[in-house]
Scaffold this active site. Structure first.
Site, short mmCIF file in Angstrom:
data_model
loop_
_atom_site.label_atom_id
_atom_site.label_comp_id
_atom_site.label_asym_id
_atom_site.label_seq_id
_atom_site.Cartn_x
_atom_site.Cartn_y
_atom_site.Cartn_z
N GLU A 194 34.74 -143.01 3.18
CA GLU A 194 35.02 -143.88 4.36
C GLU A 194 36.45 -144.58 4.16
O GLU A 194 37.04 -145.02 5.19
CB GLU A 194 33.82 -144.98 4.57
CG GLU A 194 32.72 -144.41 5.36
CD GLU A 194 32.91 -143.78 6.69
OE1 GLU A 194 33.83 -144.25 7.47
OE2 GLU A 194 31.93 -142.85 6.97
N CYS B 150 35.92 -136.48 22.99
CA CYS B 150 36.47 -137.55 23.61
C CYS B 150 37.63 -137.88 23.12
O CYS B 150 38.02 -139.13 22.73
CB CYS B 150 35.42 -138.61 23.44
SG CYS B 150 35.58 -140.06 25.04
N CYS C 89 35.49 -133.07 28.64
CA CYS C 89 34.54 -133.64 29.32
C CYS C 89 33.16 -132.34 29.59
O CYS C 89 32.12 -132.73 29.44
CB CYS C 89 34.77 -134.34 30.63
SG CYS C 89 35.83 -135.84 30.17
N CYS D 202 31.20 -132.01 26.77
CA CYS D 202 30.36 -133.57 26.13
C CYS D 202 28.87 -133.54 26.30
O CYS D 202 28.41 -133.43 27.43
CB CYS D 202 31.17 -134.76 26.89
SG CYS D 202 30.44 -136.19 26.11
N CYS E 274 28.23 -141.02 31.24
CA CYS E 274 29.52 -141.74 31.10
C CYS E 274 30.08 -142.25 32.41
O CYS E 274 30.49 -141.57 33.52
CB CYS E 274 30.45 -140.63 30.78
SG CYS E 274 32.29 -141.29 30.36
#
Ligand code: ADE
Length: 385
Positions: free
Chosen positions: A49, A204, A211, A214, A220
């Site tokens: 991370e 995205c 899209c 997605c 959305c």
């Protein structure tokens, strides 16, 4: 959901359930096979991370593997020399992350007997760990029910909820954190958070989101209102600052002089050729500047010996033009103790690979390595008869 002004809709529990279900199913089928996804070790997840902050996944993978091979646990990292930590970080940029990682490993060793802490407060009190990183480590590693918000999820959540405000403002961030918290499922928060990041990063995307692929397009708000290209609202353009710097390559036989950058300097902890911000334009003034600044930085009296290379490099908001010059030693003003006190030392060109260098420092060192190891020939006019 009834038609409302975009960005004002409250999401029902059915919407939230559907969101988590679709994301979890999609993630199971489409998650990229990344090395930090093979483990639940909090230490390894923490390293990933920190590396992933401001850095692309593909860049991070080999760094993560090398880092874990050399420092497999908190205790090994805490016992290491900062020099070696920075060396393994070289090229990833934002070196403060590496110094803080090292400091945090030492704190975990002293305060938590070398075990990565599992409470959000203890994790957040470690150097270099904010709300996002703490939430990511503890949700991914232990499935703790904690939200995350980083670049990919900011984009995805602002589109999903058709949020048209400024995502970089305090109010915008507060709102998105609330959303990130409200949509967490009861279980599998680690996979859920990773699915949000994954959709944000591979589907995205900022400019041409896919899209049609997605998994949550039906939920959305931006897609429904044809606002995908308008959300998130573009950030104000950065004010880049052009800076011109001089680096000085001072040779002594097959060695060159390196100086360790001090705390507060841009490359703190890394090694570099003596470097300073240029002032003025003319070459004579430049020769004098080089002599003066090298004397101030490392206590050596040098004569500038012509340009070596010019490099361009961008870091944070700076666009740096770096002119590297060669120089010869005239005399050492003080004792060799002056060199050591100024954090400088002679390093054989063949040993430059052992030192963590700035990006431009490494480019210069590669050029030096690709030359003959003998000092450059002087111009014909200066040759002895
Ligand atoms: N970006 C930040 N954290 C990430 C993670 N765990 N997986 C993929 N991309 C990320």
């Amino acid at each position: 959901m009834k038609d409302r002004k975009p960005g004002t809709e409250k999401h029902s529990s059915a919407w939230r359930r559907s969101l988590s279900k679709k994301l979890l199913v999609w993630f199971q089928q489409h998650a990229r096979d990344l090395p930090w996804r093979q483990t639940r070790d909090l230490y390894a997840i923490w390293i990933s991370e920190i590396m992933l902050q401001q850095t692309q996944v593909a860049t991070v993978v080999p760094y993560f593997q090398r880092f874990l091979a050399r420092f497999p646990d908190v205790k090994t990292l805490a016992a290491a020399d900062e020099h070696e930590v920075l060396k393994l970080w070289e090229g990833l940029g934002y070196y403060r992350r590496a110094r803080q990682l090292h400091a945090a490993a030492r704190k975990i060793t002293s305060d938590h007997r070398g075990q990565f802490p599992t409470s959000i407060d203890a994790v957040r009190s470690l150097p270099g760990i904010g709300r996002y990183t703490a939430g990511a480590i503890l949700s991914i590693g232990l499935d703790q029910r904690l939200p995350i918000l980083e670049a990919n999820t900011i984009r995805l959540l602002s589109r999903l909820t058709a949020y048209r405000g400024d995502v970089n403002s305090g109010a915008g961030r507060q709102r998105l954190w609330k959303i990130a918290e409200a949509i967490l499922p009861k279980h599998e928060c680690g996979a859920f958070n990773q699915a949000l990041m994954e959709v944000g990063s591979v589907i995205c995307t900022p400019r041409s989101p896919a899209c049609s692929e997605c998994p949550v397009v039906a939920l959305c708000g931006a897609h429904r209102n044809q606002l995908v290209v308008k959300i998130p609202r573009p950030a104000k353009s950065k004010n880049y600052e052009n800076v011109t710097e001089i680096a000085v390559i001072i040779r002594r036989g097959i060695s060159v002089l390196l100086r360790q950058c001090r705390p507060g300097e841009r490359w703190a902890g890394l090694w570099d050729f003596p470097r300073f911000a240029a002032a003025g334009e003319s070459n004579t003034a430049l020769d004098r500047q080089i002599a003066k600044r090298v004397r101030d930085l490392v206590g050596l009296s040098v004569v500038a010996n012509g340009p070596f290379v010019t490099l361009k490099h961008g870091v944070t908001r700076f666009r740096i033009t770096l002119h590297a010059y060669e120089a010869e030693v005239k005399s050492t003003i003080g004792s060799s103790g002056d060199l050591t006190r100024s954090g400088a030392r002679w390093v054989k060109i063949g040993a430059l690979a052992d030192y963590p260098l700035s990006v431009t420092g490494r480019k210069i060192s590669r050029l030096l390595l690709s030359e003959d190891f003998t000092p450059r020939k002087r111009p014909a006019s200066a040759a002895q008869p």
